[in-house]
Scaffold this motif. Structure first.
Motif, PDB file in Angstrom:
ATOM      1  N   GLY A 252      -3.197   0.244  20.872  1.00 11.52           N
ATOM      2  CA  GLY A 252      -2.255  -0.720  21.135  1.00 11.52           C
ATOM      3  C   GLY A 252      -2.071  -2.116  20.596  1.00 11.52           C
ATOM      4  O   GLY A 252      -1.279  -2.864  21.016  1.00 11.52           O
ATOM      5  N   LEU A 253      -2.993  -2.342  19.827  1.00  9.36           N
ATOM      6  CA  LEU A 253      -3.130  -3.739  19.236  1.00  9.36           C
ATOM      7  C   LEU A 253      -2.532  -3.553  17.670  1.00  9.36           C
ATOM      8  O   LEU A 253      -2.402  -2.732  17.123  1.00  9.36           O
ATOM      9  N   PRO A 254      -1.908  -4.845  17.791  1.00 11.48           N
ATOM     10  CA  PRO A 254      -0.973  -5.067  16.361  1.00 11.48           C
ATOM     11  C   PRO A 254      -1.882  -4.650  15.072  1.00 11.48           C
ATOM     12  O   PRO A 254      -3.203  -4.964  15.086  1.00 11.48           O
ATOM     13  N   ALA A 255      -1.241  -3.857  14.083  1.00 12.88           N
ATOM     14  CA  ALA A 255      -1.951  -3.690  12.962  1.00 12.88           C
ATOM     15  C   ALA A 255      -1.073  -3.903  11.666  1.00 12.88           C
ATOM     16  O   ALA A 255       0.099  -3.712  11.804  1.00 12.88           O
ATOM     17  N   GLY A 256      -1.473  -4.574  10.582  1.00 10.00           N
ATOM     18  CA  GLY A 256      -0.720  -5.137   9.602  1.00 10.00           C
ATOM     19  C   GLY A 256      -0.153  -3.792   8.619  1.00 10.00           C
ATOM     20  O   GLY A 256      -0.877  -2.864   8.781  1.00 10.00           O
ATOM     21  N   PRO A 257       0.980  -4.294   7.916  1.00 11.87           N
ATOM     22  CA  PRO A 257       1.571  -3.098   7.108  1.00 11.87           C
ATOM     23  C   PRO A 257       0.485  -3.085   5.712  1.00 11.87           C
ATOM     24  O   PRO A 257      -0.492  -3.693   5.517  1.00 11.87           O
ATOM     25  N   TRP A 258       0.624  -1.755   5.348  1.00  7.06           N
ATOM     26  CA  TRP A 258      -0.402  -1.421   4.296  1.00  7.06           C
ATOM     27  C   TRP A 258       0.544  -0.995   3.002  1.00  7.06           C
ATOM     28  O   TRP A 258       1.583  -0.312   2.926  1.00  7.06           O
ATOM     29  N   THR A 259       0.002  -1.433   1.813  1.00 12.32           N
ATOM     30  CA  THR A 259       0.812  -1.172   0.463  1.00 12.32           C
ATOM     31  C   THR A 259      -0.060  -0.315  -0.179  1.00 12.32           C
ATOM     32  O   THR A 259       0.192   0.604  -1.262  1.00 12.32           O
ATOM     33  N   LEU A 260      -1.342  -0.395  -0.091  1.00 11.84           N
ATOM     34  CA  LEU A 260      -2.490   0.386  -0.805  1.00 11.84           C
ATOM     35  C   LEU A 260      -2.839   0.288  -2.116  1.00 11.84           C
ATOM     36  O   LEU A 260      -3.619   0.785  -2.729  1.00 11.84           O
ATOM     37  N   GLY A 261      -2.072  -0.716  -2.866  1.00 19.39           N
ATOM     38  CA  GLY A 261      -2.216  -1.208  -4.183  1.00 19.39           C
ATOM     39  C   GLY A 261      -2.388   0.354  -5.252  1.00 19.39           C
ATOM     40  O   GLY A 261      -1.419   0.907  -4.991  1.00 19.39           O
ATOM     41  N   GLY A 262      -3.345   0.363  -5.874  1.00 25.16           N
ATOM     42  CA  GLY A 262      -3.530   1.416  -6.913  1.00 25.16           C
ATOM     43  C   GLY A 262      -3.667   3.063  -5.998  1.00 25.16           C
ATOM     44  O   GLY A 262      -3.388   3.918  -6.731  1.00 25.16           O
ATOM     45  N   SER A 263      -4.119   2.864  -4.784  1.00 31.86           N
ATOM     46  CA  SER A 263      -4.095   3.919  -3.985  1.00 31.86           C
ATOM     47  C   SER A 263      -2.845   4.757  -3.471  1.00 31.86           C
ATOM     48  O   SER A 263      -2.670   5.421  -2.606  1.00 31.86           O
ATOM     49  N   ALA A 264      -1.448   3.794  -3.888  1.00 30.45           N
ATOM     50  CA  ALA A 264      -0.538   4.073  -3.218  1.00 30.45           C
ATOM     51  C   ALA A 264      -0.126   5.708  -3.129  1.00 30.45           C
ATOM     52  O   ALA A 264       0.600   6.159  -2.247  1.00 30.45           O
ATOM     53  N   PRO A 265      -0.489   6.363  -4.243  1.00 29.61           N
ATOM     54  CA  PRO A 265      -0.025   7.792  -4.069  1.00 29.61           C
ATOM     55  C   PRO A 265      -0.420   8.514  -3.052  1.00 29.61           C
ATOM     56  O   PRO A 265      -0.296   9.835  -2.721  1.00 29.61           O
ATOM     57  N   ALA A 266      -1.565   8.168  -2.570  1.00 28.76           N
ATOM     58  CA  ALA A 266      -2.185   8.775  -1.326  1.00 28.76           C
ATOM     59  C   ALA A 266      -1.716   8.541  -0.027  1.00 28.76           C
ATOM     60  O   ALA A 266      -1.966   9.407   0.884  1.00 28.76           O
ATOM     61  N   GLY A 267      -0.785   7.600   0.156  1.00 30.36           N
ATOM     62  CA  GLY A 267      -0.298   7.260   1.296  1.00 30.36           C
ATOM     63  C   GLY A 267       0.763   5.925   1.663  1.00 30.36           C
ATOM     64  O   GLY A 267       0.808   5.695   2.840  1.00 30.36           O
ATOM     65  N   ALA A 268       1.320   5.392   0.558  1.00 29.78           N
ATOM     66  CA  ALA A 268       1.898   4.050   0.810  1.00 29.78           C
ATOM     67  C   ALA A 268       3.506   4.113   1.236  1.00 29.78           C
ATOM     68  O   ALA A 268       3.885   3.152   1.442  1.00 29.78           O
ATOM     69  N   ILE A 269       3.945   5.436   0.783  1.00 25.85           N
ATOM     70  CA  ILE A 269       5.602   5.398   0.922  1.00 25.85           C
ATOM     71  C   ILE A 269       6.247   4.982   2.310  1.00 25.85           C
ATOM     72  O   ILE A 269       5.494   5.496   3.338  1.00 25.85           O
ATOM     73  N   ARG A 270       7.189   4.252   2.219  1.00 21.62           N
ATOM     74  CA  ARG A 270       7.792   3.856   3.612  1.00 21.62           C
ATOM     75  C   ARG A 270       9.314   4.832   3.411  1.00 21.62           C
ATOM     76  O   ARG A 270       9.883   4.963   2.295  1.00 21.62           O
ATOM     77  N   SER A 271       9.338   5.333   4.815  1.00 20.31           N
ATOM     78  CA  SER A 271      10.958   6.030   4.750  1.00 20.31           C
ATOM     79  C   SER A 271      11.447   5.943   6.020  1.00 20.31           C
ATOM     80  O   SER A 271      10.744   5.571   7.141  1.00 20.31           O
ATOM     81  N   THR A 272      12.288   7.008   6.505  1.00 14.85           N
ATOM     82  CA  THR A 272      12.916   6.976   7.614  1.00 14.85           C
ATOM     83  C   THR A 272      13.218   8.636   7.979  1.00 14.85           C
ATOM     84  O   THR A 272      13.101   9.799   7.310  1.00 14.85           O
ATOM     85  N   ALA A 273      13.352   8.759   9.415  1.00 15.15           N
ATOM     86  CA  ALA A 273      13.878  10.166   9.606  1.00 15.15           C
ATOM     87  C   ALA A 273      14.719  10.675   9.011  1.00 15.15           C
ATOM     88  O   ALA A 273      14.895  12.223   8.677  1.00 15.15           O
TER      89      ALA A 273
END
Length: 385
Positions: A252-273
């Motif tokens: 339940g503690l705040p966590a900053g956004p991730w962009t992952l840099g060069g590792s973006a293909p592993a998990g960076a996408i933002r999307s909606t339902a």
């Protein structure tokens, strides 16, 4: 004084004075209260309900109590899509974490169909500066999570390693290197046994390899070949933390956004339902670019087979094709059964797993067997774990 001849006497310890005991009790109580104040208690979904109340209720039942914040979901049944949420709706953006890998796998499958790559393309063909075992790793082995590459990107320096560790403690993005750094880290990699083993690093490399072959960066590749053709206008690969509020850790503690840099293909996408319902339906009916990535190709573990990124269970009724995701402050799940044409998507801005949502469209066979002891003796039923 000779220690050996020192007198030995047994002393009875006197109880602490009442004032000292009271001080200790008060101190412990204050510390306990402070800990409670800074660590939120588990709770249900937060914010105003949106969409279908029945679906939201089913979701609450499937996921149970945790440090939940806001959540959005979409349930697909053929051409019908039902949405629900709490503090969010079908157009609220979330980090989708490793569901990104399904986009990367689709881009790879699409590149094979275009003739830009093949299943036998090796890393050394993409980057001729690579030598040794790592140069012989094929893209298809990476896509099936059996390349022998390490789970995480090796740190280029001691300082980079320390920064990554500190990011985990500070709840910030631990992936700071760019695409060039990612490729450079390959040069010192020891390739292990090619057995099923989940690798974020491998999928980051796969995505950058597909982008290199296409002659564009990964974010642009996702836009041109997937999101634009499918009308997924709220889905993107971020270039900065801007545009998304923080998520929350599992406690339940705040966590900053991730962009992952060069590792973006592993998990960076933002999307909606909403957008992921378009992705699910197009993948399920075979109209999405690279949809053949979902087809199971190899065994992954006792209960799953793997295609390119996509898992398919073998112990549910019906079996589900799925992928989940998690970052420092977000969690996600997407699963579907192509035969019944049912699917479920759940996005949360807390890092508590939401995989339990699979129960909304499929039944775990082990749970079902345990719940129906009439099919076996009561003694056998009671012995089940």
């Amino acid at each position: 004084m000779n220690v050996a001849t020192a007198p030995t006497q047994h002393h009875r310890h006197s109880p602490a004075p009442p004032r000292r005991r009271l001080t200790a009790i008060l101190t412990a109580a204050i510390v306990a209260v402070l800990l409670l104040l800074i660590t939120p208690l588990p709770r249900g979904f937060q914010g105003e309900p949106t969409g279908d109340p029945t679906l939201l209720g089913e979701l609450e039942g499937a996921l149970g109590s945790a440090h939940w914040q806001h959540i959005a979901a979409a349930k697909v049944d053929g051409d019908q899509v039902t949405v629900a949420g709490a503090g969010a709706d079908e157009h609220t953006k979330f980090e989708i974490g490793s569901i990104t890998k399904t986009f990367t796998a689709a881009l790879y499958a699409d590149a094979v169909e275009r003739g830009e790559l093949s299943e036998d393309t090796r890393l050394g063909e993409i980057w001729p500066s690579l030598h040794g075992d790592v140069a012989e790793v094929t893209l298809s082995s990476i896509a099936m999570q059996r390349s022998g590459l390490p789970a995480q990107e090796p740190a280029l320096s001691f300082g980079d390693g320390v920064a990554s560790i500190m990011a985990n403690y500070l709840h910030t993005d631990p992936y700071q290197g760019d695409a060039n750094d990612l490729v450079s880290s390959l040069k010192g990699v020891d390739v292990g046994e090619q057995k099923p083993e989940y690798s974020n690093f491998g999928f980051a490399v796969l995505g950058q390899a597909v982008a290199e072959a296409a002659g564009m960066d990964y974010g642009e590749l996702v836009r041109q070949r997937i999101t634009e053709p499918l009308g997924m206008t709220d889905t993107s690969v971020p270039s900065s933390p801007e545009g998304l509020s923080h998520g929350y850790t599992a406690s339940g503690l705040p966590a900053g956004p991730w962009t992952l840099g060069g590792s973006a293909p592993a998990g960076a996408i933002r999307s909606t339902a909403h957008d992921l319902s378009l992705w699910l339906r197009a993948t399920m009916n075979g109209t999405a670019p690279g949809a053949e990535a979902v087809e199971p190709r190899e065994e992954f573990d006792e209960s799953d087979r793997i295609g390119w990124a996509w898992m398919t269970t073998t112990n549910r009724t019906p079996d589900l094709t799925w992928h989940n995701g998690g970052t420092g402050g977000y969690a996600s799940y997407l699963g579907f059964d192509p035969k019944s044409e049912q699917g479920i998507i759940v996005l949360s801005d807390s890092a508590n797993w939401v995989d339990g949502a699979a129960d909304l469209i499929s039944t775990d066979d082990a749970s079902q067997s345990y719940a129906q002891p009439s099919e076996q003796s009561s003694e056998q039923a009671g012995a089940r774990p």
